[in-house]
Design a protein around this motif. Structure first.
Motif, PDB file in Angstrom:
ATOM      1  N   THR A  77     -18.125  13.587 -10.302  1.00  0.00           N
ATOM      2  CA  THR A  77     -17.192  12.963 -11.242  1.00  0.00           C
ATOM      3  C   THR A  77     -16.740  13.986 -12.271  1.00  0.00           C
ATOM      4  O   THR A  77     -15.549  14.115 -12.564  1.00  0.00           O
ATOM      5  CB  THR A  77     -17.846  11.761 -11.962  1.00  0.00           C
ATOM      6  OG1 THR A  77     -18.240  10.809 -10.994  1.00  0.00           O
ATOM      7  CG2 THR A  77     -16.895  11.124 -12.956  1.00  0.00           C
ATOM      8  N   CYS A 161     -20.522   5.495  -9.344  1.00  0.00           N
ATOM      9  CA  CYS A 161     -19.135   5.169  -9.016  1.00  0.00           C
ATOM     10  C   CYS A 161     -19.102   3.779  -8.392  1.00  0.00           C
ATOM     11  O   CYS A 161     -19.801   3.513  -7.425  1.00  0.00           O
ATOM     12  CB  CYS A 161     -18.559   6.174  -8.026  1.00  0.00           C
ATOM     13  SG  CYS A 161     -18.356   7.816  -8.713  1.00  0.00           S
ATOM     14  N   GLY A 162     -18.299   2.907  -8.965  1.00  0.00           N
ATOM     15  CA  GLY A 162     -18.221   1.550  -8.461  1.00  0.00           C
ATOM     16  C   GLY A 162     -16.792   1.148  -8.178  1.00  0.00           C
ATOM     17  O   GLY A 162     -15.871   1.960  -8.228  1.00  0.00           O
ATOM     18  N   THR A 163     -16.635  -0.113  -7.874  1.00  0.00           N
ATOM     19  CA  THR A 163     -15.302  -0.654  -7.628  1.00  0.00           C
ATOM     20  C   THR A 163     -14.969  -1.640  -8.739  1.00  0.00           C
ATOM     21  O   THR A 163     -15.844  -2.183  -9.402  1.00  0.00           O
ATOM     22  CB  THR A 163     -15.241  -1.367  -6.266  1.00  0.00           C
ATOM     23  OG1 THR A 163     -16.248  -2.384  -6.236  1.00  0.00           O
ATOM     24  CG2 THR A 163     -15.491  -0.384  -5.132  1.00  0.00           C
ATOM     25  N   LEU A 164     -13.694  -1.863  -8.923  1.00  0.00           N
ATOM     26  CA  LEU A 164     -13.226  -2.776  -9.953  1.00  0.00           C
ATOM     27  C   LEU A 164     -13.268  -4.210  -9.439  1.00  0.00           C
ATOM     28  O   LEU A 164     -12.755  -4.512  -8.363  1.00  0.00           O
ATOM     29  CB  LEU A 164     -11.792  -2.397 -10.352  1.00  0.00           C
ATOM     30  CG  LEU A 164     -11.221  -3.057 -11.589  1.00  0.00           C
ATOM     31  CD1 LEU A 164     -12.052  -2.725 -12.822  1.00  0.00           C
ATOM     32  CD2 LEU A 164      -9.779  -2.596 -11.806  1.00  0.00           C
ATOM     33  N   ASN A 165     -13.926  -5.073 -10.201  1.00  0.00           N
ATOM     34  CA  ASN A 165     -13.983  -6.494  -9.862  1.00  0.00           C
ATOM     35  C   ASN A 165     -12.740  -7.206 -10.389  1.00  0.00           C
ATOM     36  O   ASN A 165     -12.019  -6.676 -11.242  1.00  0.00           O
ATOM     37  CB  ASN A 165     -15.230  -7.144 -10.483  1.00  0.00           C
ATOM     38  CG  ASN A 165     -16.513  -6.580  -9.920  1.00  0.00           C
ATOM     39  OD1 ASN A 165     -16.591  -6.269  -8.740  1.00  0.00           O
ATOM     40  ND2 ASN A 165     -17.508  -6.440 -10.765  1.00  0.00           N
ATOM     41  N   THR A 170     -16.804  -3.395 -13.500  1.00  0.00           N
ATOM     42  CA  THR A 170     -17.009  -2.539 -12.329  1.00  0.00           C
ATOM     43  C   THR A 170     -18.414  -2.748 -11.776  1.00  0.00           C
ATOM     44  O   THR A 170     -19.325  -3.160 -12.495  1.00  0.00           O
ATOM     45  CB  THR A 170     -16.845  -1.032 -12.689  1.00  0.00           C
ATOM     46  OG1 THR A 170     -17.793  -0.693 -13.699  1.00  0.00           O
ATOM     47  CG2 THR A 170     -15.448  -0.728 -13.160  1.00  0.00           C
ATOM     48  N   THR A 171     -18.574  -2.472 -10.496  1.00  0.00           N
ATOM     49  CA  THR A 171     -19.881  -2.587  -9.871  1.00  0.00           C
ATOM     50  C   THR A 171     -20.760  -1.415 -10.254  1.00  0.00           C
ATOM     51  O   THR A 171     -21.978  -1.487 -10.139  1.00  0.00           O
ATOM     52  CB  THR A 171     -19.760  -2.639  -8.347  1.00  0.00           C
ATOM     53  OG1 THR A 171     -19.079  -1.470  -7.897  1.00  0.00           O
ATOM     54  CG2 THR A 171     -19.014  -3.880  -7.900  1.00  0.00           C
ATOM     55  N   LYS A 175     -15.086   3.831 -12.313  1.00  0.00           N
ATOM     56  CA  LYS A 175     -14.277   3.700 -11.091  1.00  0.00           C
ATOM     57  C   LYS A 175     -13.849   5.126 -10.726  1.00  0.00           C
ATOM     58  O   LYS A 175     -13.014   5.715 -11.374  1.00  0.00           O
ATOM     59  CB  LYS A 175     -13.058   2.821 -11.364  1.00  0.00           C
ATOM     60  CG  LYS A 175     -12.213   2.588 -10.136  1.00  0.00           C
ATOM     61  CD  LYS A 175     -11.079   1.638 -10.446  1.00  0.00           C
ATOM     62  CE  LYS A 175     -10.142   1.590  -9.267  1.00  0.00           C
ATOM     63  NZ  LYS A 175      -8.888   2.288  -9.537  1.00  0.00           N
ATOM     64  N   CYS A 176     -14.517   5.673  -9.731  1.00  0.00           N
ATOM     65  CA  CYS A 176     -14.294   7.092  -9.379  1.00  0.00           C
ATOM     66  C   CYS A 176     -13.306   7.230  -8.245  1.00  0.00           C
ATOM     67  O   CYS A 176     -13.278   6.472  -7.317  1.00  0.00           O
ATOM     68  CB  CYS A 176     -15.616   7.720  -8.964  1.00  0.00           C
ATOM     69  SG  CYS A 176     -16.900   7.599 -10.229  1.00  0.00           S
TER      70      CYS A 176
END
Length: 176
Positions: A77, A161-165, A170-171, A175-176
């Protein structure tokens, strides 16, 4: 002559041996073990030996690999965002919003502490950095009390690094 050498040698050797033995001890509490282990993420290349000290011997290989993979995600990142004058790191989340919990049952414990990502932006106008912190996310661990202190037996961390809910959270931390 033996007395002349023995006394000064004793003043040097005894503290060195005592301090070396103390350096390999576990932590005073499960929370201290988790906190100390997590602080080793700040200096990954230098702190592998320090990190080992906070892990139950039979779990060291797995947990050190887990630590190395997490640090690699942080460094990846940072490699992407450094060109924009940014850097991200872990920061302890504390206070009433993010309480630590410890549940001890004899020589076994469950501990949870919150951490967040701190993202700093270089700001040439003020000659320093400004930044923001993400929401805190829990790190949960199990710890075992061994003869010389508490050590971690397992650790569950949210992804770096997660995803956008759909609700904007984010998880992971970023958010990478």
């Amino acid at each position: 002559m033996a007395l002349c050498l023995g006394v000064p040698l004793g003043f040097v050797a005894v503290p060195v041996i005592r301090d070396t033995l103390a350096a390999s001890r576990g932590s005073n509490s499960p929370q201290e073990a988790l906190l100390s282990f997590t602080f080793t993420f700040d200096s990954p290349a230098n702190d592998t030996l320090t990190a080992e000290r906070y892990i139950v011997r039979s779990h060291r290989k797995t947990m050190l690999r887990q630590r190395a993979d997490y640090i690699a995600a942080i460094e990846a990142t940072n490699a992407k965002i450094q060109a924009q004058g940014q850097a991200a790191r872990l920061a302890e989340a504390s206070g009433a919003t993010y309480p630590a919990t410890i549940d001890i049952h004899g020589d076994h414990a469950n501990v949870s502490m919150y951490w967040q990502a701190q993202v700093d932006f270089a700001n040439p106008k003020i000659g320093g950095a400004i930044g923001y912190q993400t929401d805190g996310k829990p790190w949960t661990a199990t710890a075992d009390h061994e003869r010389d202190g508490w050590r971690l037996a397992s650790l569950t961390m949210p992804p770096w690094c997660g995803t956008l809910n759909g609700d904007g959270t984010t998880t992971g931390y970023l958010k990478c």
